[in-house]
Motif scaffolding. Structure first.
Motif, PDB file in Angstrom:
ATOM      1  N   TRP A 259       2.116   6.951  -9.553  1.00 28.59           N
ATOM      2  CA  TRP A 259       2.149   5.639  -8.919  1.00 28.59           C
ATOM      3  C   TRP A 259       3.484   5.534  -8.187  1.00 28.59           C
ATOM      4  O   TRP A 259       4.550   5.473  -8.824  1.00 28.59           O
ATOM      5  N   LEU A 260       3.476   5.530  -6.888  1.00 28.32           N
ATOM      6  CA  LEU A 260       4.680   5.327  -6.098  1.00 28.32           C
ATOM      7  C   LEU A 260       4.769   3.837  -5.787  1.00 28.32           C
ATOM      8  O   LEU A 260       3.889   3.279  -5.125  1.00 28.32           O
ATOM      9  N   LEU A 261       5.816   3.187  -6.274  1.00 27.95           N
ATOM     10  CA  LEU A 261       5.918   1.731  -6.172  1.00 27.95           C
ATOM     11  C   LEU A 261       7.279   1.323  -5.618  1.00 27.95           C
ATOM     12  O   LEU A 261       8.314   1.782  -6.105  1.00 27.95           O
ATOM     13  N   ALA A 262       7.268   0.456  -4.614  1.00 27.95           N
ATOM     14  CA  ALA A 262       8.496  -0.092  -4.047  1.00 27.95           C
ATOM     15  C   ALA A 262       8.582  -1.576  -4.366  1.00 27.95           C
ATOM     16  O   ALA A 262       7.650  -2.328  -4.077  1.00 27.95           O
ATOM     17  N   LEU A 263       9.678  -1.991  -4.973  1.00 25.91           N
ATOM     18  CA  LEU A 263       9.968  -3.403  -5.206  1.00 25.91           C
ATOM     19  C   LEU A 263      10.866  -3.857  -4.061  1.00 25.91           C
ATOM     20  O   LEU A 263      12.085  -3.695  -4.100  1.00 25.91           O
ATOM     21  N   THR A 264      10.248  -4.412  -3.021  1.00 25.33           N
ATOM     22  CA  THR A 264      11.017  -4.643  -1.801  1.00 25.33           C
ATOM     23  C   THR A 264      10.386  -5.707  -0.913  1.00 25.33           C
ATOM     24  O   THR A 264       9.165  -5.892  -0.929  1.00 25.33           O
ATOM     25  N   ASP A 265      11.228  -6.382  -0.154  1.00 22.51           N
ATOM     26  CA  ASP A 265      10.761  -7.165   0.988  1.00 22.51           C
ATOM     27  C   ASP A 265      11.467  -6.695   2.258  1.00 22.51           C
ATOM     28  O   ASP A 265      11.409  -7.361   3.293  1.00 22.51           O
TER      29      ASP A 265
ATOM     30  N   ILE B 263       2.593  -2.033   1.517  1.00 25.20           N
ATOM     31  CA  ILE B 263       1.588  -0.978   1.613  1.00 25.20           C
ATOM     32  C   ILE B 263       0.760  -0.934   0.335  1.00 25.20           C
ATOM     33  O   ILE B 263       1.230  -1.285  -0.755  1.00 25.20           O
ATOM     34  N   GLY B 264      -0.476  -0.492   0.497  1.00 18.39           N
ATOM     35  CA  GLY B 264      -1.354  -0.121  -0.604  1.00 18.39           C
ATOM     36  C   GLY B 264      -2.256   0.962  -0.057  1.00 18.39           C
ATOM     37  O   GLY B 264      -3.165   0.673   0.719  1.00 18.39           O
ATOM     38  N   LEU B 265      -2.003   2.209  -0.394  1.00 21.55           N
ATOM     39  CA  LEU B 265      -2.740   3.319   0.211  1.00 21.55           C
ATOM     40  C   LEU B 265      -3.047   4.367  -0.840  1.00 21.55           C
ATOM     41  O   LEU B 265      -2.166   4.790  -1.599  1.00 21.55           O
ATOM     42  N   GLU B 266      -4.305   4.792  -0.851  1.00 21.01           N
ATOM     43  CA  GLU B 266      -4.804   5.696  -1.878  1.00 21.01           C
ATOM     44  C   GLU B 266      -4.595   7.153  -1.533  1.00 21.01           C
ATOM     45  O   GLU B 266      -4.649   7.548  -0.358  1.00 21.01           O
ATOM     46  N   HIS B 267      -4.398   7.951  -2.583  1.00 22.47           N
ATOM     47  CA  HIS B 267      -4.379   9.413  -2.497  1.00 22.47           C
ATOM     48  C   HIS B 267      -4.977   9.942  -3.793  1.00 22.47           C
ATOM     49  O   HIS B 267      -5.092   9.216  -4.775  1.00 22.47           O
ATOM     50  N   GLN B 268      -5.353  11.202  -3.791  1.00 21.04           N
ATOM     51  CA  GLN B 268      -6.042  11.719  -4.973  1.00 21.04           C
ATOM     52  C   GLN B 268      -5.094  11.917  -6.149  1.00 21.04           C
ATOM     53  O   GLN B 268      -5.479  11.721  -7.305  1.00 21.04           O
TER      54      GLN B 268
ATOM     55  N   GLU C 119       0.493   4.840  -2.794  1.00 18.11           N
ATOM     56  CA  GLU C 119       1.644   4.116  -2.245  1.00 18.11           C
ATOM     57  C   GLU C 119       1.418   2.628  -2.469  1.00 18.11           C
ATOM     58  O   GLU C 119       0.390   2.081  -2.050  1.00 18.11           O
ATOM     59  N   ASN C 120       2.383   1.969  -3.099  1.00 18.09           N
ATOM     60  CA  ASN C 120       2.220   0.570  -3.489  1.00 18.09           C
ATOM     61  C   ASN C 120       3.507  -0.203  -3.253  1.00 18.09           C
ATOM     62  O   ASN C 120       4.607   0.354  -3.362  1.00 18.09           O
ATOM     63  N   GLN C 121       3.362  -1.485  -2.975  1.00 19.18           N
ATOM     64  CA  GLN C 121       4.522  -2.355  -2.822  1.00 19.18           C
ATOM     65  C   GLN C 121       4.296  -3.658  -3.576  1.00 19.18           C
ATOM     66  O   GLN C 121       3.216  -4.241  -3.519  1.00 19.18           O
ATOM     67  N   TYR C 122       5.302  -4.070  -4.340  1.00 18.40           N
ATOM     68  CA  TYR C 122       5.341  -5.382  -4.975  1.00 18.40           C
ATOM     69  C   TYR C 122       6.499  -6.163  -4.363  1.00 18.40           C
ATOM     70  O   TYR C 122       7.459  -5.579  -3.832  1.00 18.40           O
ATOM     71  N   GLU C 123       6.418  -7.482  -4.478  1.00 17.31           N
ATOM     72  CA  GLU C 123       7.559  -8.301  -4.087  1.00 17.31           C
ATOM     73  C   GLU C 123       8.759  -7.941  -4.984  1.00 17.31           C
ATOM     74  O   GLU C 123       8.579  -7.511  -6.129  1.00 17.31           O
ATOM     75  N   PRO C 124       9.987  -8.091  -4.484  1.00 19.57           N
ATOM     76  CA  PRO C 124      11.168  -7.534  -5.177  1.00 19.57           C
ATOM     77  C   PRO C 124      11.311  -7.954  -6.635  1.00 19.57           C
ATOM     78  O   PRO C 124      11.679  -7.149  -7.481  1.00 19.57           O
ATOM     79  N   ARG C 125      10.997  -9.206  -6.971  1.00 17.13           N
ATOM     80  CA  ARG C 125      11.278  -9.709  -8.310  1.00 17.13           C
ATOM     81  C   ARG C 125      10.056  -9.625  -9.239  1.00 17.13           C
ATOM     82  O   ARG C 125      10.017 -10.304 -10.264  1.00 17.13           O
TER      83      ARG C 125
ATOM     84  N   GLU D  96      -5.572   0.939  -6.213  1.00 22.03           N
ATOM     85  CA  GLU D  96      -5.329   2.273  -5.652  1.00 22.03           C
ATOM     86  C   GLU D  96      -5.558   3.379  -6.677  1.00 22.03           C
ATOM     87  O   GLU D  96      -5.948   4.495  -6.314  1.00 22.03           O
ATOM     88  N   LEU D  97      -5.350   3.100  -7.959  1.00 15.79           N
ATOM     89  CA  LEU D  97      -5.658   4.106  -8.984  1.00 15.79           C
ATOM     90  C   LEU D  97      -7.151   4.409  -8.998  1.00 15.79           C
ATOM     91  O   LEU D  97      -7.560   5.578  -9.067  1.00 15.79           O
ATOM     92  N   VAL D  98      -7.977   3.381  -8.917  1.00 18.32           N
ATOM     93  CA  VAL D  98      -9.435   3.584  -8.901  1.00 18.32           C
ATOM     94  C   VAL D  98      -9.833   4.487  -7.744  1.00 18.32           C
ATOM     95  O   VAL D  98     -10.774   5.290  -7.858  1.00 18.32           O
ATOM     96  N   HIS D  99      -9.125   4.402  -6.645  1.00 18.58           N
ATOM     97  CA  HIS D  99      -9.466   5.214  -5.474  1.00 18.58           C
ATOM     98  C   HIS D  99      -9.353   6.719  -5.736  1.00 18.58           C
ATOM     99  O   HIS D  99      -9.953   7.505  -4.992  1.00 18.58           O
ATOM    100  N   SER D 100      -8.603   7.130  -6.749  1.00 16.75           N
ATOM    101  CA  SER D 100      -8.551   8.559  -7.040  1.00 16.75           C
ATOM    102  C   SER D 100      -9.950   9.086  -7.327  1.00 16.75           C
ATOM    103  O   SER D 100     -10.283  10.219  -6.963  1.00 16.75           O
ATOM    104  N   TRP D 101     -10.775   8.258  -7.969  1.00 15.15           N
ATOM    105  CA  TRP D 101     -12.162   8.615  -8.245  1.00 15.15           C
ATOM    106  C   TRP D 101     -13.081   8.172  -7.103  1.00 15.15           C
ATOM    107  O   TRP D 101     -13.915   8.938  -6.657  1.00 15.15           O
ATOM    108  N   ASN D 102     -12.934   6.924  -6.694  1.00 15.66           N
ATOM    109  CA  ASN D 102     -13.819   6.328  -5.688  1.00 15.66           C
ATOM    110  C   ASN D 102     -13.100   6.271  -4.344  1.00 15.66           C
ATOM    111  O   ASN D 102     -12.278   5.395  -4.110  1.00 15.66           O
ATOM    112  N   GLY D 103     -13.394   7.221  -3.484  1.00 13.57           N
ATOM    113  CA  GLY D 103     -12.774   7.245  -2.163  1.00 13.57           C
ATOM    114  C   GLY D 103     -12.078   8.553  -1.881  1.00 13.57           C
ATOM    115  O   GLY D 103     -12.119   9.054  -0.758  1.00 13.57           O
ATOM    116  N   LYS D 104     -11.433   9.115  -2.904  1.00 16.12           N
ATOM    117  CA  LYS D 104     -10.752  10.397  -2.708  1.00 16.12           C
ATOM    118  C   LYS D 104     -11.594  11.547  -3.266  1.00 16.12           C
ATOM    119  O   LYS D 104     -11.857  12.515  -2.559  1.00 16.12           O
ATOM    120  N   TYR D 105     -12.008  11.465  -4.540  1.00 15.68           N
ATOM    121  CA  TYR D 105     -12.891  12.516  -5.060  1.00 15.68           C
ATOM    122  C   TYR D 105     -14.314  12.288  -4.556  1.00 15.68           C
ATOM    123  O   TYR D 105     -14.856  13.109  -3.827  1.00 15.68           O
TER     124      TYR D 105
END
Length: 661
Positions: free
Chosen positions: A296-302, A307-312, A316-322, A340-349
Motif C-alpha cells: 500500500w503506497l500512501l501519501a498523507l498530503t495536500d 490519487i487512487g490507482l490500482e496495481h497488481q 497508489e493512495n492519498q489521504y488528507e494530511p491529518r 484499490e486493494l480489491v483491484h488486485s483481484w478485480n481489475g488486475k488479475y
C-alpha cells in the motif's frame, strides 16, 4: 370594411405594368440561370487522403536486449524528471519507433501526458539522429538509424506539473510519486511483457523509497532494481519521501507511508490494526493471492496531487494530511485503500478481455467497467466496514449518498449504467455544466448498488447459505499464486453467478446495467432490511465530506451545491435552482436580504418549510446582479439509511467481520 365600389390600392397600376412584362422577365431570368454563377470552372471537391498507419501492431515476441532506464528525480525545486534511456537495436536496422504509453492501465482511456515531454534528443555513436513524430499516432517517434547502429540513446525531460491547473502534481519538496509510464519510451511492435528494462533512479538525499519492484539496491541516493519486463515496471510505481514509515500488515502486505510533516505519521496502535484487519478480511473473502507481495503506497498530503490507482502488487493512495492523527473526524476519507486493494483481484488479475491490451497503444474498450469498478466499489465499502477501517455509520452513509442521488438523478432516464463506462474516454473527468443530466462515471456507485441487490438475491435464494462472497471466491480467487492476468467476458460473469445460485442473471445484468430508465436502484437496500429516508442534516459520511471540502450541499433541497463563499458548483437539472435560472459559476451574494453565509442559506431553507414566501437570492452572474425568488418549501433534505424493522438485518450481517471472531 369598405362599401360600394371595390377599393383599389394606389400601387395597383404598378402591379398591372409588372404583369404585362412578366413573360419577358421570366425569359431573361431563364437565360441568366442557365449560365454558371461565376465562371465555367466547376467547384473544387477534395478527395480524402487515406490514413496511413505506420506504427506496427504489437507481436508476442521478445525485444532484443535490455533497455537501460535512468531517471534523475532529485530536482524538487523545478519538479523536473530527467530521463536517459538506452535501446539496443538489431544489426542492420535502419529505423526505430519509440513511443510514450498512451492508453494507461487504470485510467481506462488515452491519458499518456505527451504534452509534458520536452527537450527530446536521440543519439547513436555520439551522433544526433533525426526523428519525426508520427502524424497519426502522436505518442510515437520515428528515428532514422545510420548504418552500423547497435544502440540508440534517448534523452528528454518530463516537465512535471508545478501548479494543479497544469495537471496532477507528482513532486514536492517532501515527496514524489514516480509513474514509469509517464516518463519512459518503449519500442513499438512488441507485447510490453516481452520488453526487458533495467531501471535506476536518483532521488533527493536521505529520502526513503517504496515500490513493489524486486531487487532494490542503493548506492547513496541512487537506487537500482532487478531487470524487469516493461509491463511489470509500469505496474510498479514509486512513492518516496523525506518523512516516511513502513509497517508490516501480514500476508506479505506492507503499508508504506510518506507525509508532508513527520508528526503526521503518528498513528495509534488500534487504528493501525484496522489496516491489518483489512488485509485479513480481503484474504478471507477471496481465499487466494495473485501477488507474491503487496505494497500500500500512501501519501498523507495536500501538497502532492490526490490519487487512487490500482496495481497488481501495489496501489497508489492519498489521504488528507491529518488522517492518522485526527482518526475519528477523518473516517470518511479512508476508503481508497480498501477499494484499490480489491483491484488486485478485480481489475488486475481478473480483467475484462477488451480492457487487457498487449501494449499501451491499442485502445481499451470499457463496457464491463460496471464489473471492474462497480463490484470493486461494493467490496471496497464492505471490507472497510468488516475491518473497522471505516465505521459502520460511515459505510451506511456512503450507501445512502448513492441511493439518494440515483433516486433523483434525471440522467438515468436516457442513459444506462453501461453507457457511462465510456466516460473516461468521452469526458476524462472534466467538469460538466449539468452532470445530473449528462451523467458521469456512475458505473462505480450505481454499479455498487446493483451488486448489493445481486448479493441479496443470492442470499434469499439460498436461505442465507450463500452470497456474493461465494461469487468473489469463485470468480476472483481461482488459481491461487497465479501472478498473471485472467480475462473474462459477460458470459463468464453470468455462468459463475449461475453456479452459485441459478437465476436469470443475464437478464438481470442486462436490465440493470444496459437499459436506461430503470427504477431507482434501492431494491438491494430494501432486500437487505434497510430503507432510504430523508433527514434535515447530513449523514455521517456526507458530514465528513462537507467538513473536509468546506462546501454547502443543498442538492436535494434547492437543487444546488456551493462553495463556502457562495459560488455555485453544480445545479440539479430541472431542480428548483435550475428552474429559477441559477447555473454553475453564479455566486449567491445575499439570502433574503442578508449577506450570504452557509448558515444564512441553510436557515432560509429551513424557515421556508413553515411559510409560503419564496427564498429570495441576490445572485451575481458575470457583471449582472439578479434578484431570484425560489419557491421551495420542503426543508433541508439529506439521504440516510435506517433499518426497516427491529433487530439485526441482512445488511448488518453483510458488514460483520469474517475473521477474528
Amino acid at each position: 370594411m369598405y362599401c360600394g365600389t371595390a377599393y383599389e390600392p394606389p400601387w395597383n397600376d404598378a402591379m398591372k405594368t409588372l404583369r404585362a412584362f412578366a413573360p419577358l422577365l421570366a425569359a431573361a431570368l431563364l437565360a441568366t440561370t442557365a449560365q454558371p454563377a461565376f465562371s465555367a470552372v466547376p467547384n473544387s471537391k477534395p478527395v480524402a487522403v487515406p490514413v496511413v498507419i505506420s506504427v506496427p501492431d504489437a507481436q508476442d515476441v521478445p525485444y532484443p536486449g535490455t533497455i537501460g532506464l535512468n531517471i534523475d528525480a532529485s530536482d524538487t525545486d523545478r519538479n523536473v524528471y530527467r530521463i536517459t534511456q538506452t535501446f539496443p537495436v538489431e544489426e542492420g536496422a535502419s529505423s526505430l519507433i519509440l513511443q510514450l504509453p498512451a492508453w494507461l492501465p487504470g485510467n481506462h482511456a488515452s491519458r499518456g501526458p505527451i504534452n509534458l515531454l520536452g527537450d527530446l534528443h536521440f543519439t547513436a555513436n555520439g551522433r544526433e539522429l533525426s526523428w519525426t513524430r508520427d502524424p497519426v499516432e502522436v505518442h510515437a517517434f520515428h528515428i532514422d538509424l545510420p548504418e552500423g547502429t547497435t544502440a540508440v540513446t534517448a534523452r528528454f525531460v518530463h516537465t512535471s506539473p508545478i501548479q494543479s491547473n497544469e495537471g496532477r502534481i507528482t513532486m514536492t519538496r517532501e515527496m514524489l510519486n514516480l509513474q514509469w509510464e509517464k516518463m519512459s519510451l518503449y519500442p513499438a511492435g512488441h507485447y510490453v511483457r516481452q520488453i526487458q528494462v533495467k531501471p535506476t533512479v536518483k532521488f533527493p538525499e536521505g529520502w526513503e523509497v517504496f515500490t513493489a519492484l524486486d531487487g532494490q539496491s542503493e548506492s547513496g541516493n541512487v537506487v537500482t532494481w532487478d531487470r524487469v519486463d516493461y509491463e511489470t515496471l509500469v505496474d510498479s510505481p514509486i512513492f518516496a519521501g523525506k518523512y516516511a514509515r513502513s509497517w508490516d500488515m501480514g500476508h506479505d502486505i506492507k503499508l508504506d507511508v510518506v507525509a508532508d510533516e513527520p508528526e503526521l505519521l503518528e498513528i495509534a496502535p488500534e487504528n493501525l490494526d484496522t489496516f491489518r484487519k483489512l488485509a485479513d478480511e480481503a484474504l478471507a473473502l477471496f481465499g487466494s493471492k495473485h501477488f507474491d507481495h503487496y505494497n500500500w503506497l500512501l501519501a498523507l498530503t495536500d501538497r502532492m496531487g490526490g490519487i487512487g490507482l490500482e496495481h497488481q502488487r501495489s496501489s497508489e493512495n492519498q489521504y488528507e494530511p491529518r488522517n492518522f492523527v485526527d482518526w475519528d473526524t477523518m473516517a470518511h476519507d479512508r476508503n481508497v485503500i480498501s477499494h484499490e486493494l480489491v483491484h488486485s483481484w478485480n481489475g488486475k488479475y481478473r480483467r475484462p478481455a477488451k480492457l487487457w491490451t498487449p501494449d499501451y497503444r491499442q485502445p481499451m474498450q470499457d463496457n464491463l467497467l460496471w464489473m471492474y469498478e462497480g463490484q470493486t466499489q461494493f467490496w471496497g465499502w464492505i471490507l472497510a466496514g468488516r475491518s473497522g477501517l471505516q465505521p459502520k455509520d460511515i459505510v451506511l452513509g456512503a450507501l445512502a449518498n448513492s441511493a439518494g442521488y440515483y433516486s433523483e438523478q434525471p440522467g438515468r432516464s436516457w442513459r444506462s449504467v453501461e453507457d457511462t463506462t465510456h466516460d473516461p474516454i468521452i469526458n476524462a473527468r472534466r467538469p460538466l455544466p449539468f452532470s445530473s443530466l449528462s451523467r458521469s462515471e456512475d458505473y462505480y456507485s450505481e454499479g455498487m448498488l446493483v451488486w448489493l441487490e445481486a448479493d441479496q438475491i443470492i442470499r434469499e435464494g439460498t436461505d442465507g447459505k450463500k452470497g456474493l462472497d461465494d461469487f468473489a471466491k469463485a470468480f476472483f480467487g481461482m488459481n491461487d499464486s497465479d501472478w498473471g492476468q485472467l480475462t473474462y467476458e459477460f458470459d463468464d460473469i453470468v455462468s459463475t453467478l449461475n453456479a452459485i445460485h441459478p437465476y436469470d442473471w443475464a437478464g438481470f445484468l442486462d436490465m440493470k446495467m444496459r437499459q436506461p430508465g430503470q427504477p431507482a436502484p434501492v431494491t438491494g437496500i430494501e432486500k437487505a432490511g434497510y430503507r432510504l429516508v430523508w433527514k434535515d442534516e447530513p449523514n455521517p459520511y456526507e458530514a465528513g465530506r462537507i467538513r473536509g471540502g468546506n462546501y454547502v450541499n443543498l442538492a436535494y433541497s434547492l437543487g444546488m451545491s456551493l462553495t463556502s463563499d457562495g459560488t455555485v458548483t453544480s445545479t440539479i437539472w430541472d431542480g428548483p435552482s435550475f428552474n429559477a435560472g441559477i447555473v454553475d459559476g453564479a455566486k449567491i451574494v445575499a439570502v433574503n436580504g442578508t449577506q450570504f453565509s452557509k448558515d444564512a442559506i441553510m436557515d432560509a431553507v429551513s424557515m421556508a418549510e413553515t411559510n409560503d414566501d419564496p427564498i429570495e437570492l441576490l445572485v451575481k452572474r458575470g457583471d449582472r446582479y439578479l434578484t431570484i425568488p425560489i419557491h421551495y418549501h420542503e426543508g433541508l433534505r439529506y439521504p440516510w439509511l435506517e433499518p426497516a424493522a427491529e433487530g439485526e438485518q441482512p445488511l448488518d450481517r453483510l458488514l460483520e467481520a469474517r475473521t477474528g471472531k
